[in-house]
Design an enzyme around this catalytic site. Sequence first.
Site, mmCIF file in Angstrom:
data_model
loop_
_atom_site.group_PDB
_atom_site.id
_atom_site.type_symbol
_atom_site.label_atom_id
_atom_site.label_comp_id
_atom_site.label_asym_id
_atom_site.label_seq_id
_atom_site.Cartn_x
_atom_site.Cartn_y
_atom_site.Cartn_z
ATOM 1 N N LYS A 256 -18.657 -25.082 104.447
ATOM 2 C CA LYS A 256 -19.917 -25.059 105.204
ATOM 3 C C LYS A 256 -20.534 -23.659 105.295
ATOM 4 C CE LYS A 256 -19.134 -29.176 108.001
ATOM 5 N NZ LYS A 256 -20.108 -30.208 108.221
ATOM 6 N N ASP B 231 -7.933 -26.096 109.944
ATOM 7 C CA ASP B 231 -9.152 -26.532 109.264
ATOM 8 C C ASP B 231 -10.330 -25.880 109.988
ATOM 9 O OD1 ASP B 231 -11.445 -27.763 108.403
ATOM 10 O OD2 ASP B 231 -10.643 -29.799 108.463
ATOM 11 N N TYR C 63 -11.070 -34.155 112.238
ATOM 12 C CA TYR C 63 -11.679 -34.719 111.031
ATOM 13 C C TYR C 63 -11.410 -33.812 109.848
ATOM 14 C CZ TYR C 63 -15.217 -36.092 107.657
ATOM 15 O OH TYR C 63 -15.846 -36.480 106.511
HETATM 16 C C1 LIG Z 1 -13.377 -29.882 110.337
HETATM 17 C C2 LIG Z 1 -13.916 -30.487 109.089
HETATM 18 N N1 LIG Z 1 -13.113 -30.601 108.026
HETATM 19 C C3 LIG Z 1 -13.569 -31.103 106.852
HETATM 20 C C4 LIG Z 1 -14.877 -31.530 106.732
HETATM 21 C C5 LIG Z 1 -15.345 -32.086 105.434
HETATM 22 O O1 LIG Z 1 -16.154 -31.147 104.814
HETATM 23 P P1 LIG Z 1 -17.201 -31.594 103.687
HETATM 24 O O2 LIG Z 1 -18.177 -32.509 104.358
HETATM 25 O O3 LIG Z 1 -17.794 -30.317 103.196
HETATM 26 O O4 LIG Z 1 -16.385 -32.300 102.631
HETATM 27 C C6 LIG Z 1 -15.754 -31.418 107.824
HETATM 28 C C7 LIG Z 1 -17.141 -31.871 107.721
HETATM 29 O O5 LIG Z 1 -17.847 -32.072 108.681
HETATM 30 C C8 LIG Z 1 -15.254 -30.889 109.040
HETATM 31 O O6 LIG Z 1 -16.040 -30.776 110.119
#
Ligand SMILES: Cc1ncc(COP(=O)(O)O)c(C=O)c1O
Length: 404
Positions: free
Chosen positions: A231, A203, A107
């Site tokens: 986060k 990521d 994701y």
């Molecule tokens: C692996 C990963 N990448 C990107 C995101 C997106 O981050 P944000 O919700 O801060 O835009 C998330 C959110 O859960 C994530 O778990």
Amino acid sequence: MFAARAQGARFWDVDGNEYIDWVSGIGAIILGYCDPVVDDAVKRQIDLGTVYSITHPLELELAEELCQAIPCAEMVRYARCGGEACAIAVRIARGATGRDKVLFCGYHGWHDWYLAANLGEEANLNSHLFPGIEPIGVPRALAGTAVPFPYGDLTALGQLLDAHPDQVAAVILEPLRSELPPEGYLAGVAALARKHGAVLIFDEVSCGFRLRIGGVQEYTGVTPDMAVFAKAISNGYPMAAVVGKREVMEPAARMFISSTYWGDTIGLRAALTTLRELRRRNVPQQLDQLGTELKRELAQAARVAGVEVSCVGMNYHPGLKFPTSDAAFQASLATLYIQEMALRGCHGYASFYLNAAQGSAEVEQTAAAAEEVFGIIRQALDQGDTTGLLHCEPARDAFRRLVR
Ligand SMILES: Cc1ncc(COP(=O)(O)O)c(C=O)c1O
């Protein structure tokens, strides 16, 4: 249910009910809610002003801290949330390579580059986000630009790279979620990306900082070209960073990537203080120990309740497995667990996202609640369904509530 306030490991809802929060602000809270050191630093910063018309030295100070901590970090760009930071990383990779296609796993947010995966092939995001996502509002011209690959399968990734020769700008993946990667997998991904001239992006928005302060790349020894953090980087204040090797990041100077609030000092101050506190308190080690304790106590609770529930996965992010191979029954048992644990003051899914404010008191309270709840789970297993026990709809995919 609406939250009213939070403190440490707990939050209170608008009706005054108290809960241990095992979701840790969807991963954003790593030191605990209202951490006094981070919050004091932020409050002092507010009194000094938050955004300025010129650069603030905190931008450099934090960049130096990130470059010292994270193996691939030689240059840094800031953003304010994870999805946005992923979009920046993809833009830089495309700009640096002059190529358009992106191979992804996991994701990565809500942006066009990612949801484009479901244009034409509407099942592409099924195992990465959830089934049935319609890329409404995403330009159809982006069809074919984002292609998923399955986690753990080097052959599949190699075949995709071969199928798109000299076209792949980036290979982006979550290096891990709830389990360690298979032996040699990340090194294999790195070798394939290098062979095909694609930028490798980790990521680490969800996995960053809890395992090691330098991320999964520090733990596994596999250094990507770029990485994205958000986060937990700032313990609950909006903040994100794109970091990477100089040769990949430097071309970004020629690209238009800019936003007024990316230099705001609240996120910068929160991140700098959080990183220093993570190191000072040795938080990754603390979470590892707490996770070990939690797994042990939950296993004991299951034994006492006479049910074969296991608690597995990374110590900082363990999850429960109920003894059924039927996916629908698994989902309704998980919902029953969530429902009954909430009634006993424990908010969470059938998994746990640890933070440093949680300790033995939270583990004890949770294990005592789980012992009772596992008894109810056993009842459901004995009768073969959750009829008469579940008072709500079975839980759906995490983001399903956001779309009809
Ligand atoms: C692996 C990963 N990448 C990107 C995101 C997106 O981050 P944000 O919700 O801060 O835009 C998330 C959110 O859960 C994530 O778990």
